[in-house]
Design a protein around this motif. Sequence first.
Motif, PDB file in Angstrom:
ATOM      1  N   ALA A 332     -34.322 -12.215   8.101  1.00  0.00           N
ATOM      2  CA  ALA A 332     -33.503 -12.971   8.363  1.00  0.00           C
ATOM      3  C   ALA A 332     -33.874 -14.342   7.673  1.00  0.00           C
ATOM      4  CB  ALA A 332     -33.118 -13.269   9.820  1.00  0.00           C
ATOM      5  N   GLY A 333     -33.150 -15.055   7.304  1.00  0.00           N
ATOM      6  CA  GLY A 333     -33.110 -16.424   6.537  1.00  0.00           C
ATOM      7  C   GLY A 333     -32.845 -16.760   5.134  1.00  0.00           C
ATOM      8  N   VAL A 334     -33.003 -17.552   4.531  1.00  0.00           N
ATOM      9  CA  VAL A 334     -32.575 -17.995   3.212  1.00  0.00           C
ATOM     10  C   VAL A 334     -33.728 -18.511   2.197  1.00  0.00           C
ATOM     11  CG1 VAL A 334     -32.038 -20.309   3.804  1.00  0.00           C
ATOM     12  CG2 VAL A 334     -30.983 -19.311   1.882  1.00  0.00           C
ATOM     13  N   SER A 335     -34.177 -18.133   1.239  1.00  0.00           N
ATOM     14  CA  SER A 335     -34.763 -18.584   0.113  1.00  0.00           C
ATOM     15  C   SER A 335     -34.324 -18.942  -0.944  1.00  0.00           C
ATOM     16  CB  SER A 335     -36.214 -17.490   0.031  1.00  0.00           C
ATOM     17  OG  SER A 335     -35.417 -16.332  -0.348  1.00  0.00           O
ATOM     18  N   ILE A 336     -35.220 -19.532  -2.080  1.00  0.00           N
ATOM     19  CA  ILE A 336     -34.672 -20.253  -3.433  1.00  0.00           C
ATOM     20  C   ILE A 336     -35.504 -19.417  -4.333  1.00  0.00           C
ATOM     21  CG2 ILE A 336     -34.213 -22.084  -4.674  1.00  0.00           C
ATOM     22  CD1 ILE A 336     -33.892 -23.676  -2.020  1.00  0.00           C
ATOM     23  N   VAL A 337     -34.534 -18.712  -5.283  1.00  0.00           N
ATOM     24  CA  VAL A 337     -35.463 -18.360  -6.657  1.00  0.00           C
ATOM     25  C   VAL A 337     -34.911 -19.134  -7.809  1.00  0.00           C
ATOM     26  CG1 VAL A 337     -35.594 -16.421  -8.156  1.00  0.00           C
ATOM     27  CG2 VAL A 337     -35.638 -15.980  -5.733  1.00  0.00           C
ATOM     28  N   ALA A 338     -35.788 -19.525  -8.648  1.00  0.00           N
ATOM     29  CA  ALA A 338     -35.183 -20.491  -9.693  1.00  0.00           C
ATOM     30  C   ALA A 338     -35.987 -20.191 -11.123  1.00  0.00           C
ATOM     31  CB  ALA A 338     -35.688 -22.003  -9.307  1.00  0.00           C
ATOM     32  N   GLY A 378     -37.443 -11.577  -0.366  1.00  0.00           N
ATOM     33  CA  GLY A 378     -37.550 -10.814   0.817  1.00  0.00           C
ATOM     34  C   GLY A 378     -36.639 -11.528   1.987  1.00  0.00           C
ATOM     35  N   THR A 379     -35.625 -12.339   1.725  1.00  0.00           N
ATOM     36  CA  THR A 379     -34.865 -12.910   2.815  1.00  0.00           C
ATOM     37  C   THR A 379     -33.289 -12.169   2.608  1.00  0.00           C
ATOM     38  OG1 THR A 379     -34.405 -14.582   1.240  1.00  0.00           O
ATOM     39  CG2 THR A 379     -35.943 -14.921   3.104  1.00  0.00           C
ATOM     40  N   ALA A 380     -32.713 -12.305   3.653  1.00  0.00           N
ATOM     41  CA  ALA A 380     -31.266 -11.624   3.463  1.00  0.00           C
ATOM     42  C   ALA A 380     -30.339 -12.340   2.773  1.00  0.00           C
ATOM     43  CB  ALA A 380     -30.667 -11.651   4.936  1.00  0.00           C
ATOM     44  N   GLU A 381     -30.673 -13.862   2.475  1.00  0.00           N
ATOM     45  CA  GLU A 381     -29.789 -14.552   1.640  1.00  0.00           C
ATOM     46  C   GLU A 381     -30.889 -15.258   0.736  1.00  0.00           C
ATOM     47  OE1 GLU A 381     -25.911 -16.339   3.116  1.00  0.00           O
ATOM     48  OE2 GLU A 381     -27.012 -16.625   5.072  1.00  0.00           O
ATOM     49  N   VAL A 382     -30.480 -15.394  -0.450  1.00  0.00           N
ATOM     50  CA  VAL A 382     -31.059 -15.966  -1.468  1.00  0.00           C
ATOM     51  C   VAL A 382     -30.115 -17.105  -2.146  1.00  0.00           C
ATOM     52  CG1 VAL A 382     -32.436 -15.672  -3.570  1.00  0.00           C
ATOM     53  CG2 VAL A 382     -32.728 -14.130  -1.639  1.00  0.00           C
ATOM     54  N   ILE A 383     -30.741 -18.318  -2.714  1.00  0.00           N
ATOM     55  CA  ILE A 383     -29.944 -19.068  -3.680  1.00  0.00           C
ATOM     56  C   ILE A 383     -30.632 -19.085  -4.852  1.00  0.00           C
ATOM     57  CG2 ILE A 383     -29.468 -21.587  -3.882  1.00  0.00           C
ATOM     58  CD1 ILE A 383     -29.287 -21.880  -0.644  1.00  0.00           C
ATOM     59  N   LEU A 384     -29.949 -18.829  -5.841  1.00  0.00           N
ATOM     60  CA  LEU A 384     -30.328 -18.377  -7.263  1.00  0.00           C
ATOM     61  C   LEU A 384     -29.938 -19.767  -7.990  1.00  0.00           C
ATOM     62  CD1 LEU A 384     -31.962 -16.832  -9.135  1.00  0.00           C
ATOM     63  CD2 LEU A 384     -29.614 -15.483  -9.351  1.00  0.00           C
ATOM     64  N   LEU A 385     -30.881 -20.208  -8.754  1.00  0.00           N
ATOM     65  CA  LEU A 385     -30.913 -21.206  -9.805  1.00  0.00           C
ATOM     66  C   LEU A 385     -31.071 -20.780 -10.830  1.00  0.00           C
ATOM     67  CD1 LEU A 385     -32.585 -24.127  -7.707  1.00  0.00           C
ATOM     68  CD2 LEU A 385     -30.348 -24.249  -8.056  1.00  0.00           C
ATOM     69  N   PRO A 386     -30.198 -20.388 -12.065  1.00  0.00           N
ATOM     70  CA  PRO A 386     -30.390 -20.095 -13.426  1.00  0.00           C
ATOM     71  C   PRO A 386     -31.034 -20.976 -14.196  1.00  0.00           C
ATOM     72  CG  PRO A 386     -28.247 -20.241 -12.924  1.00  0.00           C
ATOM     73  CD  PRO A 386     -28.635 -20.538 -11.553  1.00  0.00           C
ATOM     74  N   ASN A 387     -30.665 -22.449 -14.078  1.00  0.00           N
ATOM     75  CA  ASN A 387     -31.112 -23.575 -14.644  1.00  0.00           C
ATOM     76  C   ASN A 387     -30.944 -23.381 -16.396  1.00  0.00           C
ATOM     77  OD1 ASN A 387     -31.640 -24.533 -12.204  1.00  0.00           O
ATOM     78  ND2 ASN A 387     -33.930 -23.734 -12.331  1.00  0.00           N
ATOM     79  N   ALA A 399     -27.067 -11.111  -8.972  1.00  0.00           N
ATOM     80  CA  ALA A 399     -26.584 -10.971  -7.578  1.00  0.00           C
ATOM     81  C   ALA A 399     -25.850  -9.976  -6.980  1.00  0.00           C
ATOM     82  CB  ALA A 399     -26.016 -12.262  -7.766  1.00  0.00           C
ATOM     83  N   HIS A 400     -25.021  -9.242  -8.164  1.00  0.00           N
ATOM     84  CA  HIS A 400     -24.296  -8.182  -7.722  1.00  0.00           C
ATOM     85  C   HIS A 400     -25.096  -6.987  -7.344  1.00  0.00           C
ATOM     86  CE1 HIS A 400     -21.277  -5.154  -7.777  1.00  0.00           C
ATOM     87  NE2 HIS A 400     -21.827  -4.533  -8.478  1.00  0.00           N
ATOM     88  N   THR A 408     -27.839 -11.039   0.086  1.00  0.00           N
ATOM     89  CA  THR A 408     -26.581 -11.637  -0.353  1.00  0.00           C
ATOM     90  C   THR A 408     -27.103 -13.021  -1.181  1.00  0.00           C
ATOM     91  OG1 THR A 408     -25.382 -11.590   1.819  1.00  0.00           O
ATOM     92  CG2 THR A 408     -24.752 -13.517   0.334  1.00  0.00           C
ATOM     93  N   VAL A 409     -26.634 -13.190  -2.616  1.00  0.00           N
ATOM     94  CA  VAL A 409     -27.291 -14.075  -3.412  1.00  0.00           C
ATOM     95  C   VAL A 409     -26.317 -15.000  -3.949  1.00  0.00           C
ATOM     96  CG1 VAL A 409     -28.589 -14.363  -5.604  1.00  0.00           C
ATOM     97  CG2 VAL A 409     -28.915 -12.358  -4.313  1.00  0.00           C
ATOM     98  N   HIS A 410     -26.576 -16.202  -3.696  1.00  0.00           N
ATOM     99  CA  HIS A 410     -25.402 -17.260  -4.123  1.00  0.00           C
ATOM    100  C   HIS A 410     -26.069 -17.957  -5.523  1.00  0.00           C
ATOM    101  CE1 HIS A 410     -23.952 -17.227   0.213  1.00  0.00           C
ATOM    102  NE2 HIS A 410     -25.429 -17.084   0.500  1.00  0.00           N
ATOM    103  N   VAL A 411     -25.310 -17.859  -6.418  1.00  0.00           N
ATOM    104  CA  VAL A 411     -25.638 -18.570  -7.730  1.00  0.00           C
ATOM    105  C   VAL A 411     -25.193 -19.934  -7.827  1.00  0.00           C
ATOM    106  CG1 VAL A 411     -25.698 -18.251 -10.151  1.00  0.00           C
ATOM    107  CG2 VAL A 411     -25.753 -16.110  -8.825  1.00  0.00           C
ATOM    108  N   ILE A 412     -26.168 -20.776  -8.059  1.00  0.00           N
ATOM    109  CA  ILE A 412     -25.685 -22.447  -8.156  1.00  0.00           C
ATOM    110  C   ILE A 412     -25.469 -22.415  -9.837  1.00  0.00           C
ATOM    111  CG2 ILE A 412     -26.448 -24.677  -8.029  1.00  0.00           C
ATOM    112  CD1 ILE A 412     -25.928 -23.218  -5.243  1.00  0.00           C
TER     113      ILE A 412
END
Length: 551
Positions: A332-338, A378-387, A399-400, A408-412
């Motif tokens: 559980a939780g959210v992390s960020i990949v950039a 490793g988290t259920a949700e990830v925020i992804l920054l392609p930059n 993300a798909h 679940t991946v959210h692409v900024i």
Amino acid sequence: MLEVLDANSVRRWVVVTRAALAARRAEIDALNVYPVPDGDTGTNMYLTLDQALDVARSEQEAAGLTGQLPLAVESAAISRAALMSARGNSGVILSQLIRGVSEVVVAEGLDEVDVTAVARAVCQGARRARESVVRPQEGTILSVADATAAEVTRVVEAGGSLGDLTRAAVEAARTALARTPDQMPVLADAGVVDAGGAGYLLFVEALDQVVREQGPDNHYAVDEFTLNISLERRAEWSRERTEAVTAPGGCEGPAYEVMYLVHDVDEEGVAALRARLDGLGESVVVSTAEDVTHVHVHTDDIGAVLEAGLAHAAPQRVVVTLLEPGHGPPRAGVSIVACAAGPGIAELLEQAGAATLPSGPGRRASAGEIVAAVRAAGTAEVILLPNDRDTRMAAEAAAHAASQEGQTVHVIPSATAVQGLAALAVFDPGLPARANVLAMTHSAAATRHGAVTIAVKAGLTSGGPCEVGDVLGVVSGDITIVGSDVEEVATRVLETLTGPGADLVTMVTGEGAPEGLTGRLERWLVEHRAGVEVELVDGRQPHYLLLLGAE
């Protein structure tokens, strides 16, 4: 002259395309409209296909599948691998062209592809490619693929042979490619055709070459190994492993991946085997093709998994692999990949709590590498920054793919490093992921961005003509300033970005930036934009002397 394509000739088509892209990628890169040093369309297409062949072969070996495989099996494997290997927007579009071919073969269970099936595959590939682009533009690879699809349909309706179709496809692609400057004024101004369309032309030229069973010639400009090249792995710089991605926290999961085949298990037995394995591990996949059942499971009890198969038939081609930590179900939780274009940018992103992976002009992260980084988080949700605007489609593909594994991946939509840094600055770990996504998306969009680089070729830009070595000022992705002095150009970019309302300016220095440049720009801000706060980052990114952001 071939009348049908079998598994061997389809594989040869892919291999010849790879060889042609390898030989011509520098020429395709040079078709980039703007004279900036990150025009890597040809390189991205080549790396996508090159790595896809390597990945498909490795996966087949791991599954114990050797020798000549059925066409449907091989085409599906290459299609999956191409999507995971896709680099940049052009690589993603190429993967969709391959997907179209695979869908026709797999859906119809074809062992051979005749002229009508080839036409359907070309049309399906063009359709999938266009669907993959949010805002399709004419004068691009999409236009070339559509024109080719229309022509092969006409040939089939006229009763033409496979040779007639492939030759017509080549001529249609050439004609459509030559027409791209008429469809997109920026190409006409630069005096070039579309780079992605040029890559597609090689794709259909390779098909024509295979159908006519020709050796390489000057037209294709590929080396003598073209038709003899195998799927064997080659040690090349393009396959260097991405540096390990670090993320806060860990994740426990099963220690082993077990795969094997069992024969002659009926439907009831397959259902029982699937239920039994579900109690022994995770990521259970039990698939059947004719009389062969393929088993895949992540488990801590290898013996029990093998015994489950033994209850129905003797397991064959058993493969056991030690899984890396963090391969279990997401916590559980959210992390960020950039994505980070330079080591200094990566350090700052990591200090803010993001996991990073190297990605920038000339060596953009593939969709598969991004998936690996998301999985490692490793988290259920990830925020992804392609930059990077040319990594956005690969990020969406990743993300798909990750969603199929339960994340679940959210692409900024961050188009550059300064937008990614602005987005990360408003992240609040105490808020739900969706609230953070909204805030980060807004912050990225509200950040005006610019850059300073050196022209790598002569060209015509929005700021006028330029020559090799000229200093280029980029504002919101468009070259608006051409000059000879780095400080002067940088000041003009900064002046454009910092209109009324600017509160914070971020300066990210790259390799080769003149010493003292940011200090002189700070003094300009004090004199002309009183009250604006400045943040300095030693990004050490290649190609761009300076990245600028104004919030």
